[in-house]
Design a protein around this motif. Structure first.
Motif, short mmCIF file in Angstrom:
data_model
loop_
_atom_site.label_atom_id
_atom_site.label_comp_id
_atom_site.label_asym_id
_atom_site.label_seq_id
_atom_site.Cartn_x
_atom_site.Cartn_y
_atom_site.Cartn_z
N VAL A 32 0.83 -1.19 0.00
CA VAL A 32 0.00 0.00 0.00
C VAL A 32 0.87 1.25 0.00
O VAL A 32 0.69 2.15 -0.82
CB VAL A 32 -0.94 -0.02 1.23
N GLU A 33 1.86 1.30 0.91
CA GLU A 33 2.65 2.54 1.00
C GLU A 33 3.51 2.77 -0.23
O GLU A 33 3.69 3.90 -0.66
CB GLU A 33 3.49 2.56 2.29
N GLU A 34 4.00 1.70 -0.81
CA GLU A 34 4.79 1.86 -2.04
C GLU A 34 3.93 2.42 -3.17
O GLU A 34 4.36 3.27 -3.94
CB GLU A 34 5.40 0.52 -2.47
N ASN A 35 2.70 1.91 -3.25
CA ASN A 35 1.80 2.39 -4.30
C ASN A 35 1.45 3.86 -4.12
O ASN A 35 1.37 4.61 -5.09
CB ASN A 35 0.52 1.55 -4.33
N ILE A 36 1.25 4.25 -2.86
CA ILE A 36 0.87 5.64 -2.61
C ILE A 36 1.97 6.59 -3.08
O ILE A 36 1.71 7.64 -3.65
CB ILE A 36 0.56 5.85 -1.10
N CYS A 37 3.21 6.16 -2.89
CA CYS A 37 4.33 7.04 -3.22
C CYS A 37 4.94 6.73 -4.59
O CYS A 37 5.99 7.26 -4.95
CB CYS A 37 5.42 6.94 -2.15
N LEU A 38 4.30 5.85 -5.33
CA LEU A 38 4.87 5.36 -6.58
C LEU A 38 5.31 6.46 -7.54
O LEU A 38 6.36 6.37 -8.17
CB LEU A 38 3.85 4.45 -7.28
N ALA A 39 4.49 7.50 -7.63
CA ALA A 39 4.76 8.53 -8.63
C ALA A 39 5.98 9.36 -8.26
O ALA A 39 6.62 9.97 -9.11
CB ALA A 39 3.54 9.43 -8.79
N ASP A 40 6.31 9.38 -6.98
CA ASP A 40 7.39 10.25 -6.54
C ASP A 40 8.11 9.61 -5.36
O ASP A 40 7.95 10.00 -4.23
CB ASP A 40 6.80 11.62 -6.16
N MET A 41 8.92 8.61 -5.65
CA MET A 41 9.60 7.84 -4.61
C MET A 41 10.65 8.70 -3.91
O MET A 41 11.49 9.32 -4.57
CB MET A 41 10.31 6.63 -5.24
N PRO A 42 10.62 8.75 -2.56
CA PRO A 42 11.70 9.45 -1.87
C PRO A 42 12.99 8.64 -1.99
O PRO A 42 12.98 7.43 -1.77
CB PRO A 42 11.24 9.52 -0.42
N VAL A 43 14.07 9.30 -2.38
CA VAL A 43 15.33 8.57 -2.55
C VAL A 43 16.44 9.20 -1.73
O VAL A 43 16.43 10.39 -1.45
CB VAL A 43 15.77 8.51 -4.02
N THR A 44 17.41 8.37 -1.34
CA THR A 44 18.60 8.89 -0.69
C THR A 44 19.76 8.67 -1.62
O THR A 44 19.79 7.69 -2.37
CB THR A 44 18.89 8.16 0.64
N ALA A 45 20.69 9.56 -1.60
CA ALA A 45 21.88 9.50 -2.45
C ALA A 45 21.50 9.36 -3.92
O ALA A 45 22.25 8.81 -4.72
CB ALA A 45 22.79 8.36 -2.02
#
Lengths: 328, 502
Positions: free
Chosen positions: B95-108
């Motif tokens: 669920v949480e991955e789908n919610i953020c799918l369009a704009d995934m928070p990334v590090t580095a």
């Protein structure tokens, strides 16, 4: 026979498309014969060609069932044919034990064996919904195990003299009985595919299974039937093979698995099913047999031949895959 | 100044005009409802805003600035978030991955920042906490969720864009009442934040509950915008219908009811299954019974179950007065049923095979034939194809070489070689050209005259109104209204279709 298993009446467009593989096969047969003759004079002599045709007819019989299974689509393929050939040869050999009088019973037992295992393949694929590749590969394993149990490594069973004569000696108009049997099977397949409701239903489920279902085609029954046919044809091949080699030896049938598929694909029936026919497959069987003979002539051993078969199948897939895309 | 303004936007596909003149003006802090019947152009309009369709003409402006929306990415950059009716979720992701799918928070710049992702998703999941169900959690894989829960995830995903302009295309179709009400509360909050919301719905109660203004589309044109507080549902429907109330001659004077007395050819009672409940109706010999209503309200499901193609849960079916039971098309065909699907690629044509082989299978089955005799069969096949004025060069040419309309005629001809008792038509003219349509309906009327019972579902309201003697309006899997005689008007059809299901 023409290459129009698809249609009862010939039309130029359908014929043109389907004739191609057959034409290619015939040309290649000529080329390979000439090549064989050049390698070893006498390769293309009449006597030698007859011997090649007898061998080809055994492969052709196996490929007839394979052809039906592949035509019916849904990734239809029968990898267990080799195992069925071996087992049915052993069953027939043991039932007849060299006695002409036992031939009818042996034929019955042998065909029943093939039908049973083919039927089980069909049930596995339809009722248990196991993909054909997995189901028939599993069945091959079962059959191989069964062979070891039955045989315990000791050759057993003996062909009746009448059977051996029928298979290899001139039977009618100087041609051995196996060749006549193959011609009969060729006519039967042409009739089955073009002139029976069964044949049209094979094409229908191979082209669009769901539409066929919606038009009242008994899809599951049809699928069980084509696998059963495949088992029966493999058993008949096993019977002829017994006559050809005199007694049944270990894994005689194994050599038929990949070539039966190549013969079908080379004959113009795509692995996806739904179109093609048996005439091309017959040409494919002849072609493969000549190729095999040439490989033997130039001393390439069994493993080398297997590699060449595998490569041939891959090249064919590439060729036909390209062709379809270009047509589309 | 409007937040979003479309003026004179148009789009044609070949000869088909999908959108003739679309005008839409949405203010900041407004819920703007878009309504119109099937094919009125509202989804094309939304696609233009979302950037997935490029308009042929017209002007799109955001905050008064003309913009060209080049694609979905561009529309996102312009601050537009869209809820897709056809769910666009990744089934194997949580669920949480789908919610953020369009704009995934990334590090580095490379790795997904799981912590930030959970934190961001958390906010949207919390919005629906009270109504999403006990088995709903951030880590649940979407594929394991119920339909309503998946729709909630889709809504959360749209909200997560935090875009100033949000488009919701039928967001409540799978939701239960509590979930829908929670969603409307959230819409109210978004409105208060000054966001602009375009809301597409087919439920009048919803429209009036959440909307500020409504824009009505008809035949590819914007026909008007109204302030909802100052108007009535019937006025909105009248706007959708327009002035034309087109009953064709044949339909104005349906065959005398007295002619159709006697035992109905098909009688269905208490019929329930996936997507429909408690359906009862009867079809007289010679009658064309229409199934109407919005798309996907159970009409197709009923027809498919009646044909044995899908299992049904309960109910009784009688054919010519005799109760019957069957569980596959084969048995249904043997009892005299016929079914033509609008999805001919899946249900109809046997691809790559000759026309001949596409017509004969039903004839084989009904007559128990084993052998194919082309010359004999040709005499049966030709008249069936001719009855529909099918154009073909030879019976042996592959069906794929025909136009869509002629392919469908071949599929229909399959059922005419031996006349069935009941003909079920499931949106049979989808993707069929106009002349083929008129050939088809002329034939259907002729078949009815000969005594066949016909059930027609069409997604085109005009087809129903012109051809059906009686119309059952479907709403959420139930028949909510029956239209007969002079009641068969576009207005009544829309009114029943857009009513809240009871």
């Amino acid at each position: 026979m023409s290459a129009t298993e698809t249609t009862p009446v010939k039309t130029s467009s359908v014929l043109a498309v389907l004739r191609q593989p057959l034409l290619i096969a015939i040309v290649l047969i000529g080329v390979l014969l000439a090549f064989g003759e050049a390698l070893s004079p006498g390769f293309a002599s009449g006597e030698q060609i007859l011997r090649l045709l007898v061998v080809a007819s055994l492969l052709g019989l196996v490929a007839a069932g394979q052809n039906l299974v592949i035509l019916a689509g849904r990734e239809g393929i029968d990898l267990s044919v080799g195992g069925i050939v071996s087992l049915s040869a052993i069953v027939a050999g043991n039932v007849m034990s060299g006695q002409d009088a036992s031939i009818p019973l042996a034929i019955l037992a042998c065909v029943a064996t093939g039908a049973l295992f083919g039927f089980l393949n069909g049930v596995g694929v339809t009722v248990m919904r196991i993909p054909p590749l997995v189901m028939t590969l599993g069945m091959l394993g079962v059959l191989q195990g069964l062979l070891v149990v039955i045989r315990q490594g000791i050759p057993s069973g003996k062909a009746a003299p009448a059977l051996a004569d029928f298979v290899a000696k001139p039977f009618l108009f100087g041609l051995p009985g196996t060749i006549w049997l193959w011609v009969a099977v060729g006519l039967f397949m042409a009739f089955l595919l073009r002139r029976t409701v069964f044949g049209q239903r094979v094409y229908a489920i191979g082209s669009n299974e769901h539409a066929a279902f919606m038009a009242g085609v008994p899809v599951k029954r049809m699928r069980v039937a084509v696998f059963t046919f495949s088992g029966i044809f493999a058993a008949i091949a096993g019977l002829c093979l017994l006559g050809y080699s005199g007694s049944s030896f270990s894994n005689v049938g194994e050599q038929y698995m990949v070539p039966s598929i190549i013969a079908v694909v080379f004959g113009g029936t795509p692995l996806a099913g739904g179109k093609g026919g048996y005439t091309g497959t017959m040409a494919g069987a002849v072609l493969l047999t000549i190729l095999q003979s040439i490989l033997t002539t130039v001393n390439i051993d069994e493993s080398g031949r297997q590699m060449i078969y595998g490569a041939t199948l891959l090249v064919l897939m590439l060729f036909y895959g390209r062709g379809r895309r270009m047509r589309g | 100044m409007s937040k979003l303004e479309l003026s004179g936007v148009s789009k044609t596909y070949g000869a088909t005009v999908a959108l003739r003149r679309g005008d839409l003006s949405v203010e900041a802090g407004e819920v703007h409802v878009l309504v119109g019947s099937n094919g009125s152009g509202k989804s094309t309009l939304c696609k233009i805003v979302a950037g997935s369709v490029k308009p042929d003409g017209g002007r799109v402006a955001i905050d008064g600035e003309p913009v060209a929306i080049g694609g979905p990415k561009a529309s996102k950059a312009k601050g537009i978030g869209i809820f897709y009716q056809e769910l666009s979720l990744a089934a194997h992701r949580t669920v949480e991955e789908n919610i953020c799918l369009a704009d995934m928070p990334v590090t580095a710049g490379l790795f997904v920042d799981r912590k930030a992702l959970s934190k961001r998703a958390e906010k949207y999941i919390a919005l629906f906490e009270t109504v999403s169900g006990d088995d709903f959690a951030a880590e649940t894989v979407v594929g394991n969720l119920r339909a309503d829960q998946r729709q909630l995830v889709e809504i959360m995903k749209t909200l997560a864009t935090e875009a100033p302009i949000l488009i919701f295309d039928e967001p409540t179709s799978a939701l239960d009442r509590a979930q829908a009400e929670r969603f409307f509360e959230i819409l109210g909050d978004l409105k208060a934040e000054g966001r602009s919301i375009i809301f597409i719905s087919h439920r009048m109660d919803e429209i009036f509950a959440v909307g500020d203004r409504v824009t009505v589309m008809r035949d590819g044109e914007t026909v008007g915008t109204r302030i909802l507080a100052e108007t009535e549902p019937t006025a909105v429907i009248q706007l959708m219908v327009g002035s034309k109330d087109d009953l064709a001659e044949a339909a104005v004077n349906p065959p005398d009811a007295a002619e159709r007395s006697g035992t109905p050819v098909l009688e269905v009672s208490g019929f329930s299954g996936p997507g429909f409940r408690d359906i009862s109706f009867s079809v007289a010999a010679g009658e064309i019974l229409g199934f109407g209503g919005l798309h996907g309200q159970g009409q197709s499901a009923v027809l498919r179950s009646l044909f044995g193609a899908e299992p049904y849960g309960g109910g009784r079916i009688s054919l010519e007065g005799t109760p019957v039971h069957y569980s596959n098309p084969r048995d249904a065909i043997l009892l005299g049923m016929a079914y033509v699907s609008g999805d001919r690629g899946r249900d109809g044509i046997v691809n790559g095979r000759p026309i001949f082989e596409n017509v004969v299978p039903v004839h084989f089955l009904r007559n128990g034939l084993k052998i194919v005799q082309p010359k004999v069969l040709k005499k049966r096949v030709d008249p069936a194809l001719d009855a529909l004025r099918t154009k073909y060069a030879s019976l042996w040419q592959a069906i794929n070489s025909l136009s869509g309309g002629n392919q469908q005629k071949v599929v229909i001809a399959r059922w005419l070689v031996d006349q069935p008792t009941v003909l079920l038509l499931d949106d049979p003219t989808k993707g069929v050209d106009l002349s083929a349509k008129s050939d088809l309906f002329a034939l259907i009327r002729e078949l009815a005259r000969e005594g066949m019972g016909i059930v027609l579902y069409s997604s085109e309201d005009a087809e129903l109104l012109n051809n059906a003697d009686r119309i059952l309006v479907f709403n959420q899997g139930r028949v909510t209204r029956e239209l007969t005689g002079a009641d068969r008007t576009r207005f009544n059809l829309y009114h029943a279709a857009y009513e809240a299901a009871s």
